[in-house]
Design an enzyme around this catalytic site. Structure first.
Site, short mmCIF file in Angstrom:
data_model
loop_
_atom_site.label_atom_id
_atom_site.label_comp_id
_atom_site.label_asym_id
_atom_site.label_seq_id
_atom_site.Cartn_x
_atom_site.Cartn_y
_atom_site.Cartn_z
CG HIS A 1 7.20 10.48 -5.64
ND1 HIS A 1 6.76 9.18 -5.63
CD2 HIS A 1 6.59 11.09 -4.60
CE1 HIS A 1 5.90 9.02 -4.61
NE2 HIS A 1 5.79 10.16 -3.98
CD GLU B 1 8.52 6.40 -7.08
OE1 GLU B 1 8.56 5.21 -7.45
OE2 GLU B 1 7.54 7.14 -7.27
N GLY C 1 0.55 12.23 0.06
CA GLY C 1 -0.75 12.49 -0.55
C GLY C 1 -0.62 13.77 -1.35
CB SER D 1 5.39 11.36 -0.60
OG SER D 1 5.02 11.83 -1.87
CB ALA D 2 2.73 15.29 0.72
#
Lengths: 240, 240
Positions: free
Chosen positions: B159, B195, B89, B122-123
């Protein structure tokens, strides 16, 4: 309110030279009264090289350029400036340097009270707004705050980018990122300035200039597109 | 050193479902001993909805999910956790919430000393590293520091994105952004995880998993590409 601002989305447009796409607006903005422009190169690592680039370009428009980092006292340099131009690069580095050199308050005073014209491009446009919360840059250094100079009561997202329908990349789109910002309480509206567009502010009048539309995000409301030439003065009041 | 980490670049790969591209690695990682996974949904605004998404997916792999925000005492929830999963997020929102809830130190202790397996995507991968200085996210809130949990002695750029040769957009490429980070003093190396890729860390062993290469940026040295399956244990020492 004497403020005069030229807030440019991007310093270089694809296929043209540095500041070439906005050179007419720069000439109109600084006019004949300004002879010397104080350039703030804090957003890039090599301040001398960056100042040379700005100096070479503004010379062709008839302006001399001083780099703020060349002055022994940067606050004094702001006090004496006839015009200010803050260039693009990394917004976090720029804002941290503005705080480190204690020039934020003086810039605000000179622009808002004395009417010294302020031009920003990209990161230099970001720091002219309420905060850098809507920059696109990587947070390579930690500034003491995200609050910026606050020459206008809203935020700008420079280099605003529409989603690429062919992309297979799963990172958030620009619109999704700004929507996440507006999930936070008490966040101001965000003007997405596409590359090629700029905002001219003269006192309490704001006009969209350039060749591309801008997209306005207001917390809890649908987004709106505005064409170049539109009067956006309503953004300068706190109650839109 | 008991640490066990699964650091995933992205939770959803183009054309597939949530965590679908890494579900085999998740099953291998949490194994049979872990029955319940503590999910940290702080990176998204709607924590309940996000926890439902994670719960539904991990249930298909045989794990029960508890949302940390459902616990009356989040630190106590970390103390009791069999496994931890921090979802993606907005990285600034996530890190600020980790500080606000005072769970950073406890997560570090549980992972580094007690061997509780930590999965991030991700985060959630960003905050497992030294700092969030190399996140791609918009700085929508101001965390008290960019220092993160520090489960590994380097940074990750999730990413990771190669430049698009057809783009007319003039914003910095990802590589240019990371290069700007390395213009700052004493900055650690940055592993660009495209990714589809992820890093598995078991004690002092690190292995690149997934389907895409990773790109390593070391300050002052040329970048290097690594294929899936490569042993990247050298990243876990401080002297590479």
């Amino acid at each position: 309110m004497k403020r005069r601002l030229l807030l440019v989305s991007n310093s270089t447009l694809h296929g043209s030279g540095y500041l070439a796409h906005c050179q007419q607006q720069i000439s109109d903005f600084f006019g004949k009264d300004v002879k010397r422009v104080l350039f703030v190169p804090y957003a890039l690592h090599d301040r001398d090289a960056y100042t040379r680039t700005a100096r070479d370009k503004l010379k062709t428009l008839g302006y001399e350029v001083d780099g703020i980092h060349e002055a022994s006292d940067p606050v004094e340099a702001i006090r004496k400036a006839e015009g200010i131009f803050i260039g693009g690069g990394n917004t976090f580095r720029l804002l941290k340097s503005l705080y480190d050199n204690k020039v934020l308050t003086e810039i605000r005073k000179r622009v808002m009270e004395d009417g010294v014209p302020y031009m920003g491009s990209s990161a230099g446009t970001n720091v002219a707004t309420v905060s850098i919360n809507t920059t696109n840059d990587m947070p390579i250094v930690y500034p003491p705050s995200f609050s910026a100079i606050g020459l206008v009561p809203f935020n700008i997202n420079p280099h605003y980018l529409d989603p690429d329908p062919n992309s297979r990349h799963m990172g958030e789109t620009r619109e999704q990122r700004i929507t996440q910002y507006h999930e936070e309480p008490d966040t101001p509206c965000v003007l997405g300035l596409r590359e090629g567009s700029m905002l001219l502010v003269e006192g309490n009048k704001a006009t969209l200039l350039g060749t591309t539309k801008a997209r306005l995000f207001i917390r809890g409301k649908p987004t709106v597109e505005y064409a170049p030439g539109t009067d956006l003065s309503f953004l300068l009041t706190d109650t839109h």
